[in-house]
Design an enzyme around this catalytic site. Structure first.
Site, PDB file in Angstrom:
ATOM      1  CB  CYS A  28      33.525  39.201  36.742  1.00  0.00           C
ATOM      2  SG  CYS A  28      32.832  38.084  35.516  1.00  0.00           S
TER       3      CYS A  28
ATOM      4  CG  ASP B 174      38.604  42.771  40.976  1.00  0.00           C
ATOM      5  OD1 ASP B 174      38.326  43.971  41.103  1.00  0.00           O
ATOM      6  OD2 ASP B 174      38.759  42.005  41.938  1.00  0.00           O
TER       7      ASP B 174
ATOM      8  CB  CYS C 192      43.974  41.794  44.582  1.00  0.00           C
ATOM      9  SG  CYS C 192      42.293  42.308  44.990  1.00  0.00           S
TER      10      CYS C 192
END
Length: 290
Positions: free
Chosen positions: A146, A148, A217
């Site tokens: 995907c 990450d 993130c």
């Protein structure tokens, strides 16, 4: 200078020969997009542009536009053909995605993001990257397929629940690497309860901010921490359970001459009584009355 390996040159030559249209050369360019803020593109061109940089590699002509040229400096392009698949890949010694994206943003600000000095610092010199020997808590989140993925490894002192060390391995963009690096620095020395209070906004603040498009993130770092703590807790319960079972078996073995049963009782089928082993002696108990 862009470098093409012999495998890449051979592959491009085959593609040119198989093309139904005239080919002026292979264009390599960088455009906005992707997790890191940029992505490579390759295509066979019928004609070159006036401002193109032209590089010759034997029978292969490489075309590079002026915007992409400085960002491709030092890139090596290879072609891999294996059982797992075939295709071009690139290796670079140049500044990594975060800085390239900043450079490119001067030309295409709508496509790129700006990064703080602290993000760049943690990306170029990540703290605590790599496998942690003796880790007793591991959390995995995301998926390479995907885009990450992050693995966070903790070494926790069982008596105090203090995080003695933390390492990470990540597959992702510059913000993902910087967020993971920052997280390991933030949680070392904290108890598990204290570490769990670290939010994704705390990670972003530690890095002097992340672009809104990159806040996911820091969320991934927070989720990896939660997964690692849960993994440690599960392992702790399993360890305590094993110790209890081992202790019960040792107690039984000390008291029993016959180690084939537990607890230390078994029926005497001939008399309907129960035998209780104690210190090598056999005691007979009368059957219960109902």
């Amino acid at each position: 200078m862009i470098n093409l390996t012999p495998n890449a040159i051979s592959a491009v030559e085959k593609f040119i020969k198989g093309s139904a249209s005239p080919v002026a050369g292979l264009r390599i360019a960088i455009s906005g997009g992707g997790c890191s803020g940029f992505q490579y593109g390759m295509s066979l061109e019928e004609a070159k542009q006036e401002d193109d940089t032209v590089l010759e590699y034997g029978a292969v002509t490489l075309l590079v536009d002026p915007l992409s040229a400085p960002l491709l400096e030092g890139v090596t392009v290879d072609f891999v053909d294996s059982l797992n698949g075939s295709g071009f890949n690139s290796k670079t010694r140049m500044p990594a995605p975060a800085v390239r994206a900043v450079h490119l943003s001067r030309h295409k600000e709508s496509d790129m993001w700006d990064y703080s000095d602290k993000v760049k610092e943690h990306f170029f010199q990540p703290r605590n990257a790599g496998v942690l020997e003796g880790a007793n808590g591991v959390g995995d989140v995301g998926s390479i397929s995907c885009g990450d993925a992050l693995r966070l490894m903790l070494k926790v002192e069982p008596e105090t629940d203090v995080i003695l060390d933390a390492h990470f391995q990540t597959f992702g963009c510059g913000s993902a690497i910087a967020s993971s690096s920052a997280l390991t620095e933030m949680i070392k020395g904290k108890t598990l309860d204290e570490a769990l209070k670290v939010s994704n906004q705390d990670i972003a603040d530690y890095l002097d901010g992340l672009p809104p498009e990159k806040m996911h993130c820091s969320v991934m770092g927070r989720e990896a921490l939660q997964a690692a703590v849960a993994n440690y807790s599960r392992r702790s319960v399993e360890r305590r359970s094993r110790r209890r079972r081992a202790g019960m078996q040792m107690l039984c073995h000390r008291r029993c001459a016959d180690r084939r049963h537990h607890p230390c009782q078994q029926p005497d089928l001939g008399t309907g009584r129960h035998q209780l082993h104690q210190g090598g002696r056999r005691l007979f108990l009368l059957p219960r009355r109902y």
